[in-house]
Design a protein around this motif. Sequence first.
Motif, PDB file in Angstrom:
ATOM      1  N   ARG A 183     -51.864   2.505  97.780  1.00 24.36           N
ATOM      2  CA  ARG A 183     -51.657   1.744  96.538  1.00 24.36           C
ATOM      3  C   ARG A 183     -52.601   2.248  95.450  1.00 24.36           C
ATOM      4  NH1 ARG A 183     -50.720  -2.582  99.875  1.00 24.36           N
ATOM      5  NH2 ARG A 183     -52.915  -3.166  99.972  1.00 24.36           N
ATOM      6  N   GLU A 184     -53.843   2.491  95.821  1.00 24.16           N
ATOM      7  CA  GLU A 184     -54.864   2.894  94.841  1.00 24.16           C
ATOM      8  C   GLU A 184     -54.520   4.230  94.190  1.00 24.16           C
ATOM      9  OE1 GLU A 184     -57.332   1.167  93.799  1.00 24.16           O
ATOM     10  OE2 GLU A 184     -58.646   2.611  92.815  1.00 24.16           O
ATOM     11  N   TYR A 185     -53.956   5.140  94.970  1.00 20.40           N
ATOM     12  CA  TYR A 185     -53.738   6.497  94.461  1.00 20.40           C
ATOM     13  C   TYR A 185     -52.263   6.874  94.356  1.00 20.40           C
ATOM     14  CZ  TYR A 185     -58.692   6.587  95.263  1.00 20.40           C
ATOM     15  OH  TYR A 185     -60.023   6.269  95.228  1.00 20.40           O
ATOM     16  N   ASP A 186     -51.371   5.877  94.403  1.00 22.35           N
ATOM     17  CA  ASP A 186     -49.936   6.132  94.234  1.00 22.35           C
ATOM     18  C   ASP A 186     -49.415   7.187  95.199  1.00 22.35           C
ATOM     19  OD1 ASP A 186     -49.890   4.321  92.061  1.00 22.35           O
ATOM     20  OD2 ASP A 186     -50.590   5.886  90.712  1.00 22.35           O
ATOM     21  N   ASP A 196     -61.623   8.822 100.174  1.00 24.83           N
ATOM     22  CA  ASP A 196     -61.198   8.367  98.852  1.00 24.83           C
ATOM     23  C   ASP A 196     -60.970   9.550  97.913  1.00 24.83           C
ATOM     24  OD1 ASP A 196     -62.066   5.351  99.281  1.00 24.83           O
ATOM     25  OD2 ASP A 196     -61.294   5.516  97.251  1.00 24.83           O
ATOM     26  N   TYR A 197     -61.921  10.454  97.914  1.00 22.80           N
ATOM     27  CA  TYR A 197     -61.830  11.603  97.004  1.00 22.80           C
ATOM     28  C   TYR A 197     -60.632  12.485  97.351  1.00 22.80           C
ATOM     29  CZ  TYR A 197     -63.287  15.738  94.342  1.00 22.80           C
ATOM     30  OH  TYR A 197     -63.323  16.802  93.487  1.00 22.80           O
ATOM     31  N   ALA A 235     -57.641  10.851  96.071  1.00 23.27           N
ATOM     32  CA  ALA A 235     -57.617  10.925  94.602  1.00 23.27           C
ATOM     33  C   ALA A 235     -57.189  12.312  94.132  1.00 23.27           C
ATOM     34  CB  ALA A 235     -58.986  10.573  94.029  1.00 23.27           C
ATOM     35  N   ARG A 236     -57.500  13.342  94.916  1.00 22.30           N
ATOM     36  CA  ARG A 236     -57.127  14.706  94.540  1.00 22.30           C
ATOM     37  C   ARG A 236     -55.629  14.958  94.706  1.00 22.30           C
ATOM     38  NH1 ARG A 236     -60.627  18.433  98.240  1.00 22.30           N
ATOM     39  NH2 ARG A 236     -59.278  20.026  97.315  1.00 22.30           N
ATOM     40  N   ARG A 254     -66.355   7.652 103.972  1.00 16.53           N
ATOM     41  CA  ARG A 254     -65.525   6.766 103.138  1.00 16.53           C
ATOM     42  C   ARG A 254     -65.203   7.427 101.800  1.00 16.53           C
ATOM     43  NH1 ARG A 254     -69.015   2.127 101.046  1.00 16.53           N
ATOM     44  NH2 ARG A 254     -69.412   3.658  99.425  1.00 16.53           N
ATOM     45  N   GLU A 255     -66.221   7.964 101.154  1.00 14.86           N
ATOM     46  CA  GLU A 255     -66.009   8.558  99.836  1.00 14.86           C
ATOM     47  C   GLU A 255     -65.247   9.875  99.937  1.00 14.86           C
ATOM     48  OE1 GLU A 255     -66.349   7.002  97.089  1.00 14.86           O
ATOM     49  OE2 GLU A 255     -67.108   5.296  98.211  1.00 14.86           O
ATOM     50  N   HIS A 256     -65.422  10.592 101.038  1.00 15.36           N
ATOM     51  CA  HIS A 256     -64.664  11.831 101.220  1.00 15.36           C
ATOM     52  C   HIS A 256     -63.172  11.521 101.326  1.00 15.36           C
ATOM     53  CE1 HIS A 256     -63.792  15.930 102.464  1.00 15.36           C
ATOM     54  NE2 HIS A 256     -62.959  15.392 103.324  1.00 15.36           N
ATOM     55  N   ASN A 301     -52.539  13.789  94.067  1.00 15.56           N
ATOM     56  CA  ASN A 301     -51.556  13.892  92.990  1.00 15.56           C
ATOM     57  C   ASN A 301     -51.973  14.836  91.868  1.00 15.56           C
ATOM     58  OD1 ASN A 301     -49.310  12.343  93.782  1.00 15.56           O
ATOM     59  ND2 ASN A 301     -50.446  10.448  93.392  1.00 15.56           N
ATOM     60  N   ASN A 302     -53.233  15.277  91.882  1.00 16.56           N
ATOM     61  CA  ASN A 302     -53.704  16.239  90.889  1.00 16.56           C
ATOM     62  C   ASN A 302     -53.491  17.679  91.324  1.00 16.56           C
ATOM     63  OD1 ASN A 302     -55.466  14.890  88.629  1.00 16.56           O
ATOM     64  ND2 ASN A 302     -55.906  13.773  90.500  1.00 16.56           N
ATOM     65  N   GLU A 303     -53.342  17.871  92.623  1.00 17.05           N
ATOM     66  CA  GLU A 303     -53.402  19.233  93.139  1.00 17.05           C
ATOM     67  C   GLU A 303     -52.132  19.629  93.877  1.00 17.05           C
ATOM     68  OE1 GLU A 303     -57.149  19.766  95.205  1.00 17.05           O
ATOM     69  OE2 GLU A 303     -58.245  18.772  93.583  1.00 17.05           O
TER      70      GLU A 303
END
Lengths: 399, 399
Positions: free
Chosen positions: A183-186, A140-141, A144-145, A136-138, A147-149
């Motif tokens: 939605r959470e991470y655009d 999510d992470y 989350a990465r 789950r966290e993988h 749009n940063n990368e």
Amino acid sequence: MSKPKILILGGGYGGIMSAVRLQKELGSDEAEITLVNKHNYHYQTTWLHENAAGTLHHDKTRIMIDNIIDMNKVNFVQDTVKEIKKDEKLVILDNQELTYDYLIIALGSDPETFGIQGLKENAFSIRSINSVRKIREHIDYSFARYNNEGQPDELITIVVGGAGFTGIEFVGELADRVPELCREYDIPREKVRIVNIEAAPTVLPGFDEELVEYAINNLERRGVEFLVSTPIKECNEDGVILANGEEIKAATIVWTGGVRGNHLVEEAGFETMRGRVKVDKDLRMPGFDYIFVAGDCALIIDEEANRPYPPTAQIAIQQAYTIGRNIKALMNGGKLEEFKPDIKGTVASLGKGEAIGKVGNKKLFGATASAMKKVIDNRYLFLLGGVPMVIKKGKLKLF
Amino acid sequence: MSKPKILILGGGYGGIMSAVRLQKELGSDEAEITLVNKHNYHYQTTWLHENAAGTLHHDKTRIMIDNIIDMNKVNFVQDTVKEIKKDEKLVILDNQELTYDYLIIALGSDPETFGIQGLKENAFSIRSINSVRKIREHIDYSFARYNNEGQPDELITIVVGGAGFTGIEFVGELADRVPELCREYDIPREKVRIVNIEAAPTVLPGFDEELVEYAINNLERRGVEFLVSTPIKECNEDGVILANGEEIKAATIVWTGGVRGNHLVEEAGFETMRGRVKVDKDLRMPGFDYIFVAGDCALIIDEEANRPYPPTAQIAIQQAYTIGRNIKALMNGGKLEEFKPDIKGTVASLGKGEAIGKVGNKKLFGATASAMKKVIDNRYLFLLGGVPMVIKKGKLKLF
């Protein structure tokens, strides 16, 4: 005149239910019952895919062992089994050794990777509370990465290997979860890929064709891609390489392609097939009158179909009832009963409010099947801890 | 007879507030106002450390730009600034070029790494919605891995570089968040380390000593370790190496050690000090009568103390008021006003219900300081969008 020692290894469906049945069948003066489990909680393996997808919190899936068993009747030892010494009637744990007069082996499964290169190292598997919250966290992470990368596609590509029961149920949950993650991470939903890869020519091999078609249509409509007749050749850090040479880059690879019996059973020197013991009709280990096997470690043949029953929660729970009565019979010199699975039905969830299933000869679809799935889940909780357990951990819609 | 074009670069405190002020100061027939921002939302930089720690959701911190500005009065262009061509009165974006008669540069900051090796590559920084939700998920994922991967200490060690305002506020939030993470992932709290490393001999350099002592005591009691007078020599994949040679292994390293002005300003050929323009008293760029600078890109000297004011949200907001009036004056041939910061006070949050601060000469501690912090935050929202904005995004305790 010491009491006979009954030792249960593993707190999954087979083990915990054996403990529950034995504490009911036997008076506390009749036997000393010990349950060994790695964690101080039991969990519902059949719900883990929901925790992995992030659609259900893992605390709903696990139940503290002292909420299930009567600690005055059963000793609970939180420890990890390292070795079963069958000839010494001894079990080695990480921190102690235990002897027994009767042993119940209910150690669950290991993933079966069929020798696919790199799978063990690079793919997640849905097998424990620890493993599923990591998945789950993988996910999510990775989202989350994105749009940063520089928005690389592989960060939001999820490959699920295997389209059996767990694989299909997992992609069904992912189809529900992905829009929330977007939605959470655009992230636009259409950029995300959920790819389910299966070596067999169909998903849910052996399941009713009409139900399979319903499942595929439903899941494709919700954005799941299927690749059938497509063996995975290799799995590496970047993704998977298919037998046809195609590469799919993916940050998340979850292997649901199969399980085998716990490696400790064959390491103990028992005869196994893929880690499973072909038990006697009374669920005893061949040649060992005082050892019983339950759940994923036990191989039971469906004589009508002339093939093994799939090792399900349903069967493991039923085995615990038989084992409870058979140990009592052994102790009292009674006659042991034969185990006969009573397959009440099979339902595969496809996500929120969606499922397919068969109960007897009746096919179930959509909301009806989904409701039946909840009935099955709640029935297990009832067997485990009565109405209070259903209220505490059940999937109830009260309003 | 075309209307003069006012171009605002950046939608942070200085930029968005300039847009708000200009749409109020000028009639829609007087000027064509354009705001350029990378995202379609504004965010409160001063709340980002809470999003990074996971104690506040990032949707609370960001506000859709069309909820703030009147789209009939201000053109909004969602794009990224690539280059300011000062001599051509031209700004190059990723997808288009824009000309202007008046320019407001409010492009915010870049992290200042002081040449520490590996910091840029291996440390996170608290600088945008994208960056903070990545930090939050990275911490979650590291904690989720812990029990799967043999419980290595580094997975649950968080190093925060820099004990200035952001560093202290961030470790305060982490002290609140870590116990929740420990419950979520079954990790004993005492195993987790939050290490705040500062090169200067004290945390919050320049802040009142009594307040600093209160902060340190409070944070240490809640499990934060401080290493002061301890420069970081190097940052790598495994953690940080200190100037004294000691290595601290940590999966999560967050650098809060300083910021500089946006690199685009010096790249445009303007004279800067660490990316900041020493603006004229009326906030104009020296030598450019029609360019204003606000926020992190503007260097304002506190003449009494003979040093630059730290670039705060408070000052950026006040600058926007001056810039709004000065552009109006320029257009109408009026007299431009001088910018004089009115420092109402400074409050640093230490977590839920805890803060330290100074308002005038009055020192504030604990709950009082924390309440004052909320007043400041809500006041900004009021300036931005009146009472409805305070209700929508404010940190209110209604019951």
